[in-house]
Each structure stands twice: as structure tokens, then as C-alpha cells.
Design a protein around this motif. Structure first.
Motif, PDB file in Angstrom:
ATOM      1  N   ASP A  55       0.842  -1.194   0.000  1.00  0.00           N
ATOM      2  CA  ASP A  55       0.000   0.000   0.000  1.00  0.00           C
ATOM      3  C   ASP A  55       0.877   1.243   0.000  1.00  0.00           C
ATOM      4  O   ASP A  55       2.030   1.209   0.438  1.00  0.00           O
ATOM      5  CB  ASP A  55      -0.896   0.018   1.244  1.00  0.00           C
ATOM      6  CG  ASP A  55      -1.952  -1.064   1.215  1.00  0.00           C
ATOM      7  OD1 ASP A  55      -2.502  -1.330   0.132  1.00  0.00           O
ATOM      8  OD2 ASP A  55      -2.222  -1.645   2.283  1.00  0.00           O
ATOM      9  N   TYR A  56       0.319   2.342  -0.480  1.00  0.00           N
ATOM     10  CA  TYR A  56       0.995   3.632  -0.379  1.00  0.00           C
ATOM     11  C   TYR A  56       0.802   4.184   1.022  1.00  0.00           C
ATOM     12  O   TYR A  56      -0.218   3.935   1.669  1.00  0.00           O
ATOM     13  CB  TYR A  56       0.437   4.616  -1.413  1.00  0.00           C
ATOM     14  CG  TYR A  56       0.977   4.379  -2.795  1.00  0.00           C
ATOM     15  CD1 TYR A  56       2.237   4.820  -3.153  1.00  0.00           C
ATOM     16  CD2 TYR A  56       0.226   3.690  -3.744  1.00  0.00           C
ATOM     17  CE1 TYR A  56       2.745   4.590  -4.428  1.00  0.00           C
ATOM     18  CE2 TYR A  56       0.719   3.457  -5.018  1.00  0.00           C
ATOM     19  CZ  TYR A  56       1.978   3.916  -5.347  1.00  0.00           C
ATOM     20  OH  TYR A  56       2.478   3.683  -6.600  1.00  0.00           O
ATOM     21  N   THR A  57       1.766   4.961   1.484  1.00  0.00           N
ATOM     22  CA  THR A  57       1.670   5.588   2.804  1.00  0.00           C
ATOM     23  C   THR A  57       1.018   6.958   2.678  1.00  0.00           C
ATOM     24  O   THR A  57       0.875   7.494   1.578  1.00  0.00           O
ATOM     25  CB  THR A  57       3.066   5.760   3.420  1.00  0.00           C
ATOM     26  OG1 THR A  57       3.814   6.682   2.613  1.00  0.00           O
ATOM     27  CG2 THR A  57       3.800   4.435   3.519  1.00  0.00           C
ATOM     28  N   GLN A  69      -7.071   6.450  -4.031  1.00  0.00           N
ATOM     29  CA  GLN A  69      -7.392   5.515  -2.963  1.00  0.00           C
ATOM     30  C   GLN A  69      -7.479   4.102  -3.535  1.00  0.00           C
ATOM     31  O   GLN A  69      -8.137   3.882  -4.549  1.00  0.00           O
ATOM     32  CB  GLN A  69      -8.737   5.905  -2.339  1.00  0.00           C
ATOM     33  CG  GLN A  69      -9.063   5.172  -1.073  1.00  0.00           C
ATOM     34  CD  GLN A  69      -8.297   5.699   0.115  1.00  0.00           C
ATOM     35  OE1 GLN A  69      -7.884   6.851   0.126  1.00  0.00           O
ATOM     36  NE2 GLN A  69      -8.099   4.864   1.114  1.00  0.00           N
ATOM     37  N   GLY A  70      -6.810   3.157  -2.909  1.00  0.00           N
ATOM     38  CA  GLY A  70      -6.830   1.771  -3.373  1.00  0.00           C
ATOM     39  C   GLY A  70      -5.678   1.401  -4.286  1.00  0.00           C
ATOM     40  O   GLY A  70      -5.469   0.219  -4.566  1.00  0.00           O
ATOM     41  N   ASP A  71      -4.919   2.386  -4.800  1.00  0.00           N
ATOM     42  CA  ASP A  71      -3.750   2.076  -5.624  1.00  0.00           C
ATOM     43  C   ASP A  71      -2.711   1.348  -4.787  1.00  0.00           C
ATOM     44  O   ASP A  71      -2.607   1.525  -3.576  1.00  0.00           O
ATOM     45  CB  ASP A  71      -3.127   3.350  -6.202  1.00  0.00           C
ATOM     46  CG  ASP A  71      -3.899   3.904  -7.374  1.00  0.00           C
ATOM     47  OD1 ASP A  71      -4.948   3.339  -7.737  1.00  0.00           O
ATOM     48  OD2 ASP A  71      -3.458   4.930  -7.929  1.00  0.00           O
ATOM     49  N   LYS A  72      -1.913   0.528  -5.443  1.00  0.00           N
ATOM     50  CA  LYS A  72      -0.841  -0.221  -4.798  1.00  0.00           C
ATOM     51  C   LYS A  72       0.456   0.060  -5.531  1.00  0.00           C
ATOM     52  O   LYS A  72       0.460   0.439  -6.706  1.00  0.00           O
ATOM     53  CB  LYS A  72      -1.113  -1.728  -4.864  1.00  0.00           C
ATOM     54  CG  LYS A  72      -2.433  -2.173  -4.295  1.00  0.00           C
ATOM     55  CD  LYS A  72      -2.287  -2.517  -2.871  1.00  0.00           C
ATOM     56  CE  LYS A  72      -3.593  -3.120  -2.359  1.00  0.00           C
ATOM     57  NZ  LYS A  72      -3.621  -3.215  -0.937  1.00  0.00           N
ATOM     58  N   TYR A  98      -4.990  -6.038 -11.777  1.00  0.00           N
ATOM     59  CA  TYR A  98      -4.685  -4.617 -11.685  1.00  0.00           C
ATOM     60  C   TYR A  98      -4.246  -4.080 -13.042  1.00  0.00           C
ATOM     61  O   TYR A  98      -3.569  -4.779 -13.789  1.00  0.00           O
ATOM     62  CB  TYR A  98      -3.539  -4.370 -10.693  1.00  0.00           C
ATOM     63  CG  TYR A  98      -3.837  -4.761  -9.266  1.00  0.00           C
ATOM     64  CD1 TYR A  98      -4.412  -3.860  -8.385  1.00  0.00           C
ATOM     65  CD2 TYR A  98      -3.529  -6.035  -8.791  1.00  0.00           C
ATOM     66  CE1 TYR A  98      -4.666  -4.208  -7.071  1.00  0.00           C
ATOM     67  CE2 TYR A  98      -3.781  -6.394  -7.483  1.00  0.00           C
ATOM     68  CZ  TYR A  98      -4.348  -5.476  -6.626  1.00  0.00           C
ATOM     69  OH  TYR A  98      -4.607  -5.826  -5.325  1.00  0.00           O
ATOM     70  N   GLN A 119       2.934   1.456 -10.443  1.00  0.00           N
ATOM     71  CA  GLN A 119       1.742   1.847  -9.707  1.00  0.00           C
ATOM     72  C   GLN A 119       0.598   1.092 -10.359  1.00  0.00           C
ATOM     73  O   GLN A 119       0.407   1.172 -11.580  1.00  0.00           O
ATOM     74  CB  GLN A 119       1.511   3.351  -9.797  1.00  0.00           C
ATOM     75  CG  GLN A 119       0.277   3.833  -9.078  1.00  0.00           C
ATOM     76  CD  GLN A 119       0.141   5.337  -9.116  1.00  0.00           C
ATOM     77  OE1 GLN A 119       1.110   6.066  -9.294  1.00  0.00           O
ATOM     78  NE2 GLN A 119      -1.078   5.813  -8.947  1.00  0.00           N
ATOM     79  N   ARG A 121      -3.626  -0.332 -10.235  1.00  0.00           N
ATOM     80  CA  ARG A 121      -4.965   0.068  -9.802  1.00  0.00           C
ATOM     81  C   ARG A 121      -5.946  -1.044 -10.144  1.00  0.00           C
ATOM     82  O   ARG A 121      -5.981  -1.533 -11.268  1.00  0.00           O
ATOM     83  CB  ARG A 121      -5.345   1.357 -10.527  1.00  0.00           C
ATOM     84  CG  ARG A 121      -6.635   1.976 -10.115  1.00  0.00           C
ATOM     85  CD  ARG A 121      -6.821   3.338 -10.748  1.00  0.00           C
ATOM     86  NE  ARG A 121      -5.827   4.274 -10.218  1.00  0.00           N
ATOM     87  CZ  ARG A 121      -5.403   5.355 -10.858  1.00  0.00           C
ATOM     88  NH1 ARG A 121      -5.864   5.652 -12.062  1.00  0.00           N
ATOM     89  NH2 ARG A 121      -4.500   6.152 -10.307  1.00  0.00           N
TER      90      ARG A 121
END
Length: 122
Positions: A55-57, A69-72, A98, A119, A121
Motif C-alpha cells: 500500500d501507499y503511505t 485511494q486503493g492504488d498499490k 490490476y 503503480q 490500480r
């Protein structure tokens, strides 16, 4: 084997140990032949790789407005892949599919790909 080849192998070993299996799905669109008026269907090829999906911080959200929101973020080992990922590819990890969205980074010192930073999604 050169220094960067050794580094690529080391990156693959570490990601294999601490990461997970990732499937890179390459979709090649079909074409149209105006001479025969026929359309060919798309081709799908898949290749297995090793990656770390995270996950992104909160700080990354503040610094980059392209993250939704929800991107990895995915760190994908380059060694063992037959082709580099592109924005037209899909990634399958944790049972989810993704899409790859910009930016797509390649860690490539001296012409030897070591790692791809993607990145993704859902």
C-alpha cells in the motif's frame, strides 16, 4: 556474469523470498486487414514473475496527487521476465487483476534491468 547481472539475480532472490508470485498479462490487440475485411482477435500471453505488492503511505499520497485511494505499489524483479511491463499490460496478484498506471519506472543501471517500480490500480 557481470556485476549488474549478479545484482539482478540478487534482487530476484530477495523478492522471491519476501514477496509473492506475480502474473504479468500482456494483451496484444487484434488487427484489421482491409484487403480481406477480416479482423483478427487479440492475443493474451502471461508470464510469471516475483514481486512485492504494498500500500501507499500517507506521505506518498501528500507528495503525489496521481495516487488514488486503493492504488498499490509493486516492485517487480526484472530477471526472469521475457519482456518489460508496459502501461497496456495487466498484473495479477493476490487473486486480483490490476491495471498499470503511470508512472512506470525501470531501475536499469548500465543497461541491465534490475527492478520495475509500478503503480497498479484495481
Amino acid at each position: 556474469m557481470g556485476f549488474y547481472d549478479d545484482m539482478a539475480a540478487m534482487a530476484l532472490d530477495m523478492i522471491s523470498e519476501f514477496g509473492q508470485k506475480i502474473t504479468l498479462r500482456i494483451v496484444t490487440p487484434g488487427g484489421y486487414d482491409p484487403a480481406t475485411s477480416e479482423t483478427t482477435s487479440e492475443t493474451i500471453t502471461e508470464q510469471e514473475g516475483q514481486g512485492i505488492l504494498a500500500d501507499y503511505t500517507g506521505l506518498e499520497f501528500q507528495a503525489n496527487s496521481l495516487i488514488k485511494q486503493g492504488d498499490k505499489k509493486l516492485k517487480l524483479a526484472a530477471k526472469g521476465l521475457t519482456s518489460a511491463p508496459s502501461l497496456l499490460n495487466e498484473v495479477i496478484a493476490d487473486g486480483k487483476t490490476y491495471s498499470i498506471v503511470p508512472p512506470l519506472k525501470e531501475i536499469n543501471p548500465a543497461g541491465t534491468p534490475l527492478l520495475y517500480e509500478l503503480q497498479v490500480r484495481a
